[in-house]
Design a protein around this motif. Structure first.
Motif, mmCIF file in Angstrom:
data_model
loop_
_atom_site.group_PDB
_atom_site.id
_atom_site.type_symbol
_atom_site.label_atom_id
_atom_site.label_comp_id
_atom_site.label_asym_id
_atom_site.label_seq_id
_atom_site.Cartn_x
_atom_site.Cartn_y
_atom_site.Cartn_z
ATOM 1 N N PHE A 4 46.900 39.687 33.261
ATOM 2 C CA PHE A 4 47.550 38.383 33.323
ATOM 3 C C PHE A 4 47.287 37.577 32.041
ATOM 4 N N CYS A 5 46.072 37.652 31.516
ATOM 5 C CA CYS A 5 45.751 36.950 30.265
ATOM 6 C C CYS A 5 46.585 37.486 29.107
ATOM 7 N N TYR A 6 46.693 38.808 29.023
ATOM 8 C CA TYR A 6 47.507 39.387 27.950
ATOM 9 C C TYR A 6 48.993 39.096 28.156
ATOM 10 N N ASN A 56 45.922 28.423 21.088
ATOM 11 C CA ASN A 56 44.700 27.630 21.222
ATOM 12 C C ASN A 56 44.630 26.921 22.570
ATOM 13 N N MET A 57 45.749 26.390 23.030
ATOM 14 C CA MET A 57 45.757 25.774 24.365
ATOM 15 C C MET A 57 45.472 26.823 25.437
ATOM 16 N N LEU A 58 46.073 27.985 25.300
ATOM 17 C CA LEU A 58 45.864 29.055 26.259
ATOM 18 C C LEU A 58 44.411 29.541 26.242
ATOM 19 N N THR A 59 43.813 29.580 25.071
ATOM 20 C CA THR A 59 42.424 30.017 24.953
ATOM 21 C C THR A 59 41.482 29.056 25.672
ATOM 22 N N MET A 71 48.263 41.803 40.272
ATOM 23 C CA MET A 71 48.043 41.897 38.838
ATOM 24 C C MET A 71 46.607 41.441 38.560
ATOM 25 N N ASN A 72 45.860 42.242 37.820
ATOM 26 C CA ASN A 72 44.486 41.822 37.581
ATOM 27 C C ASN A 72 44.421 40.754 36.489
ATOM 28 N N LEU A 73 43.296 40.085 36.423
ATOM 29 C CA LEU A 73 43.132 38.920 35.556
ATOM 30 C C LEU A 73 43.287 39.263 34.072
ATOM 31 N N ASN A 74 42.769 40.411 33.668
ATOM 32 C CA ASN A 74 42.859 40.810 32.267
ATOM 33 C C ASN A 74 44.317 40.999 31.847
ATOM 34 N N ARG A 93 36.190 37.564 40.054
ATOM 35 C CA ARG A 93 36.405 38.519 38.974
ATOM 36 C C ARG A 93 36.539 37.766 37.660
ATOM 37 N N ARG A 94 35.846 38.251 36.624
ATOM 38 C CA ARG A 94 35.769 37.557 35.344
ATOM 39 C C ARG A 94 36.763 38.108 34.329
ATOM 40 N N VAL A 95 37.014 37.322 33.300
ATOM 41 C CA VAL A 95 37.802 37.763 32.157
ATOM 42 C C VAL A 95 36.855 38.575 31.269
ATOM 43 N N PRO A 96 37.220 39.798 30.888
ATOM 44 C CA PRO A 96 36.329 40.591 30.040
ATOM 45 C C PRO A 96 36.072 39.911 28.688
ATOM 46 N N GLU A 97 34.878 40.132 28.161
ATOM 47 C CA GLU A 97 34.529 39.513 26.880
ATOM 48 C C GLU A 97 35.450 39.964 25.766
#
Length: 117
Positions: free
Chosen positions: A6-8, A33-36, A1-4, A52-56
């Protein structure tokens, strides 16, 4: 699973989890807010280690859905995304948009019924 994704996924999990609490809007704001803050910290670590970065756009989306106080905290805590001018401008626009939507909801619905539903 890619990072993006996973964040969503984590964002969706926070939304679903907040629905099962007595005060879902308050819990949503706390969780997002904690997740951010965690996502900003993870992106800073990825930047330092050349991972690999989180997209802006994902960082901006977290702020747009209510996590902008956590984004500000994460930016200051990790010294991340504080100098990049295009990102700062988009971030300010997302904060203004989020506050405008919250004010519109506040005007349409009484405050007490909105946050205590």
């Amino acid at each position: 699973m890619n990072l993006n994704r996973f964040c969503y996924f984590l964002l969706a999990l926070a939304a679903a989890g907040s629905l099962f609490t007595p005060h879902p809007w308050v819990m949503w704001l706390l969780l997002v807010n904690m997740l951010t803050v965690v996502v900003y910290g993870g992106d800073k670590m990825a930047a330092r280690k050349a991972w690999r970065r989180v997209p802006e756009i994902t960082l901006l989306m977290f702020g747009l859905v209510g996590g902008w106080p956590g984004a500000i905290a994460g930016q200051q805590l990790f010294r991340h995304k504080t100098q990049k001018q295009p990102f700062k401008a988009y971030f300010i626009v997302s904060v203004i948009l989020n506050i405008s939507v919250l004010l519109a909801i506040y005007q349409l619905y009484p405050f007490s019924s909105f946050f205590t539903s």
